[in-house]
Design an enzyme around this catalytic site. Structure first.
Site, PDB file in Angstrom:
ATOM      1  N   ILE A  48       1.044  -1.266  -0.113  1.00 36.73           N
ATOM      2  CA  ILE A  48      -0.075  -0.054  -0.157  1.00 36.73           C
ATOM      3  C   ILE A  48       1.173   1.396  -0.083  1.00 36.73           C
ATOM      4  CG2 ILE A  48      -1.602   1.226   1.020  1.00 36.73           C
ATOM      5  CD1 ILE A  48      -2.704  -1.627   2.527  1.00 36.73           C
ATOM      6  N   THR A  49       0.856   2.256  -1.068  1.00 39.40           N
ATOM      7  CA  THR A  49       1.878   3.156  -1.031  1.00 39.40           C
ATOM      8  C   THR A  49       0.552   4.431  -0.151  1.00 39.40           C
ATOM      9  OG1 THR A  49       0.532   4.089  -2.863  1.00 39.40           O
ATOM     10  CG2 THR A  49       2.159   2.768  -3.383  1.00 39.40           C
ATOM     11  N   ASN A  52       1.019   5.429   5.563  1.00 33.32           N
ATOM     12  CA  ASN A  52       1.015   6.064   7.126  1.00 33.32           C
ATOM     13  C   ASN A  52       0.088   6.950   7.504  1.00 33.32           C
ATOM     14  OD1 ASN A  52       2.829   7.256   5.519  1.00 33.32           O
ATOM     15  ND2 ASN A  52       2.676   8.990   6.934  1.00 33.32           N
ATOM     16  N   GLY A 177       5.813  -7.559 -13.328  1.00 31.22           N
ATOM     17  CA  GLY A 177       6.053  -8.949 -13.571  1.00 31.22           C
ATOM     18  C   GLY A 177       6.363  -9.769 -12.070  1.00 31.22           C
ATOM     19  N   TYR A 217      -4.766  18.295  -9.813  1.00 30.30           N
ATOM     20  CA  TYR A 217      -5.430  17.582  -9.101  1.00 30.30           C
ATOM     21  C   TYR A 217      -6.509  16.337  -9.620  1.00 30.30           C
ATOM     22  CZ  TYR A 217      -7.185  14.994  -4.949  1.00 30.30           C
ATOM     23  OH  TYR A 217      -7.677  13.689  -4.675  1.00 30.30           O
TER      24      TYR A 217
HETATM   25  N1  LIG Z   1      -9.587  12.583   1.978  1.00 29.86           N
HETATM   26  C1  LIG Z   1     -10.604  12.906   0.406  1.00 29.86           C
HETATM   27  O1  LIG Z   1     -11.765  13.134   0.991  1.00 29.86           O
HETATM   28  C2  LIG Z   1     -10.231  11.578  -0.719  1.00 29.86           C
HETATM   29  C3  LIG Z   1      -9.271  11.561  -0.704  1.00 29.86           C
HETATM   30  N2  LIG Z   1      -8.942  10.294  -2.162  1.00 29.86           N
HETATM   31  C4  LIG Z   1      -7.591   9.789  -2.553  1.00 29.86           C
HETATM   32  O2  LIG Z   1      -7.215   9.122  -1.212  1.00 29.86           O
HETATM   33  C5  LIG Z   1      -5.353   8.597  -1.447  1.00 29.86           C
HETATM   34  C6  LIG Z   1      -5.655   9.292   0.365  1.00 29.86           C
HETATM   35  O3  LIG Z   1      -5.443  10.157   0.357  1.00 29.86           O
HETATM   36  P1  LIG Z   1      -5.811  10.604   1.887  1.00 29.86           P
HETATM   37  O4  LIG Z   1      -5.680   9.389   2.862  1.00 29.86           O
HETATM   38  O5  LIG Z   1      -7.208  11.432   2.035  1.00 29.86           O
HETATM   39  O6  LIG Z   1      -5.262  12.028   2.656  1.00 29.86           O
HETATM   40  P2  LIG Z   1      -3.213  11.716   3.423  1.00 29.86           P
HETATM   41  O7  LIG Z   1      -3.214  12.852   2.673  1.00 29.86           O
HETATM   42  O8  LIG Z   1      -3.768  11.318   5.256  1.00 29.86           O
HETATM   43  O9  LIG Z   1      -2.568  10.148   3.065  1.00 29.86           O
HETATM   44  C7  LIG Z   1      -1.605  10.554   1.687  1.00 29.86           C
HETATM   45  C8  LIG Z   1      -0.633   9.607   1.585  1.00 29.86           C
HETATM   46  O10 LIG Z   1      -0.130  10.217   0.974  1.00 29.86           O
HETATM   47  C9  LIG Z   1       0.945   9.967   0.937  1.00 29.86           C
HETATM   48  N3  LIG Z   1       2.285  10.974   0.419  1.00 29.86           N
HETATM   49  C10 LIG Z   1       2.099  11.834  -0.344  1.00 29.86           C
HETATM   50  N4  LIG Z   1       2.581  12.521  -0.618  1.00 29.86           N
HETATM   51  C11 LIG Z   1       4.403  11.027  -1.769  1.00 29.86           C
HETATM   52  C12 LIG Z   1       5.191  11.475  -1.952  1.00 29.86           C
HETATM   53  N5  LIG Z   1       5.791  12.024  -2.459  1.00 29.86           N
HETATM   54  N6  LIG Z   1       5.596   9.467  -1.735  1.00 29.86           N
HETATM   55  C13 LIG Z   1       4.748   8.603  -1.437  1.00 29.86           C
HETATM   56  N7  LIG Z   1       3.786   8.989  -0.730  1.00 29.86           N
HETATM   57  C14 LIG Z   1       3.432  10.446  -0.025  1.00 29.86           C
HETATM   58  C15 LIG Z   1       1.051  10.853   2.352  1.00 29.86           C
HETATM   59  O11 LIG Z   1       2.289  10.904   2.692  1.00 29.86           O
HETATM   60  P3  LIG Z   1       2.698  11.578   4.399  1.00 29.86           P
HETATM   61  O12 LIG Z   1       1.659  11.177   5.128  1.00 29.86           O
HETATM   62  O13 LIG Z   1       4.600  11.487   3.904  1.00 29.86           O
HETATM   63  O14 LIG Z   1       2.298  13.152   3.870  1.00 29.86           O
HETATM   64  C16 LIG Z   1      -0.025  10.160   2.939  1.00 29.86           C
HETATM   65  O15 LIG Z   1       0.774   8.994   3.811  1.00 29.86           O
HETATM   66  C17 LIG Z   1      -6.023  10.001  -2.026  1.00 29.86           C
HETATM   67  O16 LIG Z   1      -4.971   9.375  -3.541  1.00 29.86           O
HETATM   68  C18 LIG Z   1      -6.322  11.296  -2.734  1.00 29.86           C
HETATM   69  O17 LIG Z   1      -6.417  11.544  -3.355  1.00 29.86           O
HETATM   70  C19 LIG Z   1      -9.868  10.832  -3.413  1.00 29.86           C
HETATM   71  C20 LIG Z   1     -10.553  12.001  -2.784  1.00 29.86           C
HETATM   72  C21 LIG Z   1     -11.173  12.246  -1.779  1.00 29.86           C
HETATM   73  C1  LIG Z   2     -10.644  17.272   8.143  1.00 29.76           C
HETATM   74  C2  LIG Z   2     -10.697  19.198   7.633  1.00 29.76           C
HETATM   75  C3  LIG Z   2      -9.683  19.816   6.463  1.00 29.76           C
HETATM   76  C4  LIG Z   2      -9.268  18.861   5.486  1.00 29.76           C
HETATM   77  C5  LIG Z   2     -10.259  18.075   4.468  1.00 29.76           C
HETATM   78  C6  LIG Z   2     -10.196  17.369   3.262  1.00 29.76           C
HETATM   79  C7  LIG Z   2      -9.951  15.874   3.601  1.00 29.76           C
HETATM   80  C8  LIG Z   2      -9.554  17.751   1.631  1.00 29.76           C
HETATM   81  C9  LIG Z   2     -10.155  16.548   1.069  1.00 29.76           C
HETATM   82  C10 LIG Z   2     -10.369  16.964  -0.706  1.00 29.76           C
HETATM   83  C11 LIG Z   2     -11.084  16.130  -1.043  1.00 29.76           C
HETATM   84  C12 LIG Z   2     -12.289  15.363  -0.548  1.00 29.76           C
HETATM   85  C13 LIG Z   2     -10.765  15.749  -2.055  1.00 29.76           C
HETATM   86  C14 LIG Z   2     -11.167  14.973  -3.184  1.00 29.76           C
HETATM   87  O1  LIG Z   2     -10.453  13.999  -4.146  1.00 29.76           O
HETATM   88  C15 LIG Z   2      -9.978  20.936   5.987  1.00 29.76           C
HETATM   89  C16 LIG Z   2     -10.465  21.300   4.175  1.00 29.76           C
HETATM   90  C17 LIG Z   2      -8.029  21.500   6.180  1.00 29.76           C
HETATM   91  C18 LIG Z   2     -10.303  22.290   7.590  1.00 29.76           C
HETATM   92  C19 LIG Z   2     -10.132  21.572   8.218  1.00 29.76           C
HETATM   93  C20 LIG Z   2     -11.445  20.106   8.614  1.00 29.76           C
END
Ligand SMILES: NC(=O)C1=CN([C@@H]2O[C@H](COP(=O)(O)OP(=O)(O)OC[C@H]3O[C@@H](n4cnc5c(N)ncnc54)[C@H](OP(=O)(O)O)[C@@H]3O)[C@@H](O)[C@H]2O)C=CC1
Ligand SMILES: CC1=C(/C=C/C(C)=C/C=C/C(C)=C/C=O)C(C)(C)CCC1
Length: 336
Positions: A48-49, A52, A177, A217
């Protein structure tokens, strides 16, 4: 004056109650696997990428509980080890199955460094995986970056396109692979509904002429879908499937680059608490596509809330998908 204040207070109270009711009564995705499934992923290795934080962390926790060996591909070893330690403690405290390869219960967690903003890092990560892992059953391309200011990756790509699409493109190609030799195996790609606002503008993939962080994005998330569909076509007959999902709106760290004035932040927190899914709720479709027997053999499809969904025509355009594949091969340097 007093009447206005009382009215405002009542409105605020009413609003808060309504939000709370919506949170607890509103629809939430059912958790898919409970105790009885605890061995479902036993003997399987899952990578899983971005494991964390947020969705990746919740996906790792659940697949670990289901018995998988989970490789956490993370860019910061300290943050990743911290998350891995917490996950191990959470499983133990919840009275879950014993951790470890020979326990027959929960699986094991392995942390490996992976920076998707560096092709060098992706290559050395894959080299390590190929040397150390005899099999790979599931690859989950989850990591992502959202609406950052204009930045470039180590190799000069616009950051969101570079991390969300190109880094994962190279990663997947280098691990194909191993996935094929471990078949039946699965690739799961995390996109967003915001793909709808993106376009693949081949003439400026690095956004040097114009940078709009929302568009970039969305473009990277459209690229995730086109990549999935082209890869599914290329993988026909190999017993390796690839599907893509959107998680909905989830409370994670993804919004870290959105700057909200300190005074308004509590309001945003309240709104996200009321309307956004928890990471575990948001991770259900990733877990489903990674582990459920229901999707055995299904490939090239788009899912939300553990169900197949329709895509806009622009995400199903085969000629754009094919061209994006070719251009991406050149950009990451794997053109044979
Ligand atoms: N949250 C939401 O509402 C939505 C999320 N998504 C998608 O879900 C996926 C997960 O995001 P989410 O869990 O929400 O966000 P988080 O920011 O909590 O998690 C993102 C993860 O990606 C890692 N990451 C960012 N940049 C890099 C990099 N250069 N190399 C390796 N790892 C990297 C971060 O690492 P680090 O902690 O070190 O920064 C972190 O572990 C994303 O692809 C996002 O686009 C899609 C739609 C809605
Ligand atoms: C929780 C929270 C935030 C997080 C926003 C997130 C998690 C945005 C998600 C974006 C989406 C929906 C991306 C779709 O691809 C903010 C705005 C920093 C404000 C403080 C509360």
């Amino acid at each position: 004056m007093a009447v206005t204040a009382v009215a405002a207070l009542l409105a605020a109270l009413g609003g808060a109650l309504w939000l709370a009711a919506r949170r607890f009564v509103g629809p939430s995705v059912q958790r898919l696997h409970r105790g009885g499934d605890s061995g479902l992923m036993h003997g399987k290795t899952v990578l899983i990428t971005g494991a964390n934080s947020g969705l990746g962390r919740a996906t790792a926790a659940e697949l670990l509980r289901l018995g998988a060996r989970v490789i956490m591909g993370c860019r910061d070893r300290t943050r990743a080890e911290e998350a891995a330690g917490q996950l191990r403690r959470e499983i133990c405290q919840a009275g879950g199955p014993e951790l470890g390869p020979d326990s027959g219960g929960a699986g094991e967690l392995v942390v490996k460094e992976l920076d998707l903003a560096s092709l060098r890092s992706v290559r050395s990560f894959c080299q390590e995986v190929l040397q150390e892992e005899p099999r790979l059953d599931v690859l989950i391309n989850n990591a992502g970056i959202f609406q950052c200011p204009y930045m470039k990756t180590e190799d000069g790509f616009e950051m969101q396109f570079g991390v969300n699409h190109l880094g994962h493109f190279l990663l997947t190609n280098l691990l194909l692979g191993l996935l094929k030799s471990s078949a039946p195996s699965r690739i799961v790609v995390v996109t967003s509904k915001l793909y709808k606002y993106g376009d693949i503008n081949f003439e400026d993939l690095n956004s040097e002429q114009n940078y709009n962080k929302s568009f970039c994005y969305s473009r990277s998330k459209l690229a995730n879908i086109l990549f999935t569909r082209e890869l599914a076509r290329r993988l026909e007959g190999t017993n390796v499937t690839v599907n893509v999902l959107h998680p909905g709106m989830v409370r994670t760290n993804l919004g870290r680059h959105i700057h909200i004035p300190l005074l308004v932040k509590p309001l945003f927190n309240l709104v996200s608490w009321a309307f956004f899914k928890s990471p575990l709720e948001g991770a259900q479709t990733s877990i489903y596509l990674a582990s459920s027997p229901e999707v055995e053999g299904v490939s090239g499809k788009y899912f939300g809330d553990c169900k197949e969904e329709e895509l806009l025509p622009k995400a199903m355009d085969e000629s754009v998908a094919g061209k994006l594949w070719d251009v991406s091969e050149v950009m990451v340097g794997i053109l044979k």
